[in-house]
Design a protein around this motif. Sequence first.
Motif, PDB file in Angstrom:
ATOM      1  N   GLY A 107      11.466  -5.544   3.658  1.00  0.00           N
ATOM      2  CA  GLY A 107      12.675  -4.955   4.226  1.00  0.00           C
ATOM      3  C   GLY A 107      12.906  -3.547   3.731  1.00  0.00           C
ATOM      4  N   ILE A 108      12.460  -3.255   2.508  1.00  0.00           N
ATOM      5  CA  ILE A 108      12.678  -1.931   1.940  1.00  0.00           C
ATOM      6  C   ILE A 108      11.887  -0.877   2.714  1.00  0.00           C
ATOM      7  N   ASN A 109      10.738  -1.261   3.288  1.00  0.00           N
ATOM      8  CA  ASN A 109       9.980  -0.319   4.115  1.00  0.00           C
ATOM      9  C   ASN A 109      10.744   0.041   5.384  1.00  0.00           C
ATOM     10  N   ARG A 110      11.311  -0.972   6.007  1.00  0.00           N
ATOM     11  CA  ARG A 110      12.056  -0.723   7.234  1.00  0.00           C
ATOM     12  C   ARG A 110      13.301   0.113   6.963  1.00  0.00           C
ATOM     13  N   ILE A 111      13.975  -0.183   5.864  1.00  0.00           N
ATOM     14  CA  ILE A 111      15.163   0.603   5.504  1.00  0.00           C
ATOM     15  C   ILE A 111      14.778   2.054   5.253  1.00  0.00           C
ATOM     16  N   ALA A 127      14.181   3.877   8.514  1.00  0.00           N
ATOM     17  CA  ALA A 127      15.452   4.139   9.207  1.00  0.00           C
ATOM     18  C   ALA A 127      16.192   5.301   8.549  1.00  0.00           C
ATOM     19  N   LEU A 128      16.226   5.321   7.222  1.00  0.00           N
ATOM     20  CA  LEU A 128      16.908   6.412   6.529  1.00  0.00           C
ATOM     21  C   LEU A 128      16.218   7.745   6.782  1.00  0.00           C
ATOM     22  N   SER A 129      14.899   7.745   6.843  1.00  0.00           N
ATOM     23  CA  SER A 129      14.171   8.989   7.130  1.00  0.00           C
ATOM     24  C   SER A 129      14.517   9.513   8.507  1.00  0.00           C
ATOM     25  N   THR A 157       0.791  -1.231   0.000  1.00  0.00           N
ATOM     26  CA  THR A 157       0.000   0.000   0.000  1.00  0.00           C
ATOM     27  C   THR A 157       0.821   1.277   0.000  1.00  0.00           C
ATOM     28  N   ILE A 158       2.094   1.205   0.338  1.00  0.00           N
ATOM     29  CA  ILE A 158       2.895   2.425   0.396  1.00  0.00           C
ATOM     30  C   ILE A 158       2.849   3.207  -0.916  1.00  0.00           C
ATOM     31  N   LEU A 174       9.805   7.516  -0.338  1.00  0.00           N
ATOM     32  CA  LEU A 174      10.453   7.445  -1.647  1.00  0.00           C
ATOM     33  C   LEU A 174      11.088   6.087  -1.917  1.00  0.00           C
ATOM     34  N   LEU A 175      11.770   5.518  -0.943  1.00  0.00           N
ATOM     35  CA  LEU A 175      12.508   4.284  -1.181  1.00  0.00           C
ATOM     36  C   LEU A 175      11.582   3.111  -1.513  1.00  0.00           C
ATOM     37  N   PRO A 176      10.572   2.805  -0.683  1.00  0.00           N
ATOM     38  CA  PRO A 176       9.693   1.692  -1.062  1.00  0.00           C
ATOM     39  C   PRO A 176       8.903   1.963  -2.332  1.00  0.00           C
ATOM     40  N   THR A 177       8.494   3.219  -2.545  1.00  0.00           N
ATOM     41  CA  THR A 177       7.747   3.543  -3.758  1.00  0.00           C
ATOM     42  C   THR A 177       8.606   3.318  -4.986  1.00  0.00           C
ATOM     43  N   ALA A 178       9.840   3.804  -4.947  1.00  0.00           N
ATOM     44  CA  ALA A 178      10.745   3.611  -6.080  1.00  0.00           C
ATOM     45  C   ALA A 178      11.018   2.130  -6.304  1.00  0.00           C
TER      46      ALA A 178
END
Length: 881
Positions: free
Chosen positions: A842-846, A849-851, A80-81, A247-251
Amino acid sequence: MKEKVIGGLKKRKYGLLAACLAALIAFFIFVASQRLFGGYSFLTSDLRSQYVHFIKLFLRSLFGEGTMDYTFEVGMGTPTIPLYAFYCFNPFNLIYLLIADVSTASAIVVILKYALAAYAFWWFEQRILRQDDAVSAVFAVCYALSGYSVAFYYNIIYTDGIYMLPVIVTLVIGYVRTGAWRRLVLAYAYQFVVMFYSGYIIGIFSFLILVLTMVWEYGSNWKKYLLCLLRFFGIVIWAALIGAAVLLPTAGYLLGNSVDDVSSFKALQLTLLDIYNNLFLGEMQSVDVIFPLIYSGIMVLFLVPVYFLKRQISAKEKILFAVPLIFLIVCSLWQPLYILMHGFNAPNYFGFKFSYFYSFLLLAVSCRAWELSKETCAWKYYALAAVNIILYYAVYLLQKNTLAEEMQSSSILGWELNAFFLVLYAALLSHRKAETDKKKILQKVLLITMCAELLLNGYLYNVRQGYAIVDFKDVIQLTDRLLAGALEQIRQDEQLREERKGFRIQCTDIDSPGASASYGYRGLGYFSTVENRRLRDALFRLGYYTNTSLCADYGGTAVTRMLFSQDYMIHFYLYQQESAALVEHNEECLSLGFMVSEGVKEYGIRSDDPFENLNLLLQSMIGVETACFLPYEGEILLRSDNMVMTMDEYGLKYLIWMDDPELNKGRISFAMGTDSSLPLYAYFSEDKAIRNDLSPRLVSGTSGDGSWFATDILSCPRVFAMEKNEAGLYEAEIIMNEKTLDAYHFDQYYFYYYDEERLQEAYKILAGHQMKITGMEGDTIEAVVTADEDMPVLFTSIPYDDGWKVSVDGERIETFSVLDGAFLAVELAPGEHTLIFTYDSGINRIGRALSMIGLLTYIAGAWISIRKEKADGTDRQAEGI
């Protein structure tokens, strides 16, 4: 404190005036065009069919009725992100928490965004152009209510870019001049989060502004260029880091879903005259005709030429203003730059999403030229009016002689209306040298005229765009009531509680394709751009309608409904207030997971014959040869009107339009008679899968009054049930409209009988090996299942995603994909097992963390910067520019 507040309001009085005027004019536009308080609903097009429904889905997630990471309520299940990033991450959406009536809440959101856009443009005028008066306020209103804004109010997600563009451009110029960076980081981060797509487009444009500003400020000091660029890239990366949670999970999801061309760049049919024509009042076409919506007020047709003709303005400044305008024009006419501006997406239904950049530049130039315009000779204004009147009429004649009627935008009425305003403005501008008292009166008349023009333009567009005269607020309330009853009925289903399958629901007769995302569930799904591309390809080969952006519930058969857990169909009619929803239970529907033979691991979809693919899929699952679909081998009677058919050994190969001025349609008919009692299905394999107004229609059967009916999806390669006509023949037609020409051909056609008894045999085998679900939430499924040596593979109708993890009897096991990478599966040892499925990307968690890292480092950097400025006795950030 009170004096400070009053002083601050006085300092911003023209900005507040612009915001209030924009909100007031927008309110009257919607009232006059009956978008508010009756008549046409405010909830039209995408605002009705997509936006408000994903907002409701998002709000349910916030209140704990789902998760932020995954849902089974959109499509067959999807992360859903990306959906939320596109539709929902906007502070204005808090209004939906306060106002339950989505129609009223949406109207308030749109009007507030218009007001903010006006204030943002005034801020740009004040800080960069040093203009701060009543006229600058009206130019700001022109920007807020430009053609793009008014036309795309129903696509509310793009309006975030409109109010952020002036802010970011102002901060970019301020950064070059003073080095101020703190607010620029936050502005980019905000834009990336609330609407990443428009954030990308603004990023491209603002970089061009950065380069031009450096040229203006730095001259030939290349050291400053290099240092400024390096710091700017750091600012953008920092902003992206702050927004990484989105941005990261969406990309990640979008990069895994490559999108093919959905239309030709030539289909935009754009010329310089089209761009020019869209500067006029009322020339905002429906989005069915793709031209850039760049209307910015008639005044720009006078002031932009005045600016470039004035000798008082240096050639360097004119060049710096002309470069971005030329850049936008080239982006509109030349495909490589168009693709760049659209994030490397091919042309699609909403072309020229950067159109509001035109308005921004044209109005900035106009504001800059305003004071200089009073020195212009009166005859020049009348000359400009005459030239524009003649050119508009020439474009009208050109469109009339070269474009189909529905593609034309100009008209005699439009010419007369624009000619009136052109002459009126010429008269008002030519008297700017009048005495001071008259000048004040003249200025008031001019401002009133400009506001009236904006109101009229908005009214004309809203009336022209039409849409059904339906109060969708009532429709939404009715749908809520009908579906609430239907869902409660399903939850009380004794068989469902006993079998514990988990279930998917398909809602029919919903006016909005995306509505079931917020109301109930959707069997296959809309908005599969956030799903795995391999899922769409697999479903396409099984007879479903799919294209590069969605898969829809067209083309399903009893086989696919059984395999893909489409347990319930909810039917209702929105416009019958006393109606109740009818719940249809698919008795032969399997659980979300069931055991199958190892043959499914080898199964690959290669043929374009969906009936053959479905037969082979069943065989691979049960390990026994079977065929639910049997080929029709009887005679087929073909008839064509205004068409040429080219045949080869495979059947019908091409449908070619014959240019007959007496006919505007081509038609080919298929008729067949059969003594069999089995239902007959058809499939037309096409070389394209494009949903647009250039597509042919596929029709089958007759309605009660003998007239042909067609599905609302055009040119969809999909399985559909044949129906008998009045003569007792199965019949189907392909109708090519006058715009199709020879753009389409159907590769092959297939006709098959459906044998329900053979499906029952397959169902009995698979039903004995179903997974029983003991608990299910948005991202967690608990279940039990029994495996044996003949059925060792657990097939699930969950779209494959690396984020799904499966534990069997407390131990994590490896997952894999089947059906050409489309669905999730695991292999089990013989015996009974307890399973837990969890979705954990995992990309959501990353990203989160980056945010957090980005935000903390920004706070630290901003604090150090402020302390340093105070120590140096400066306050560049307060100065801003």
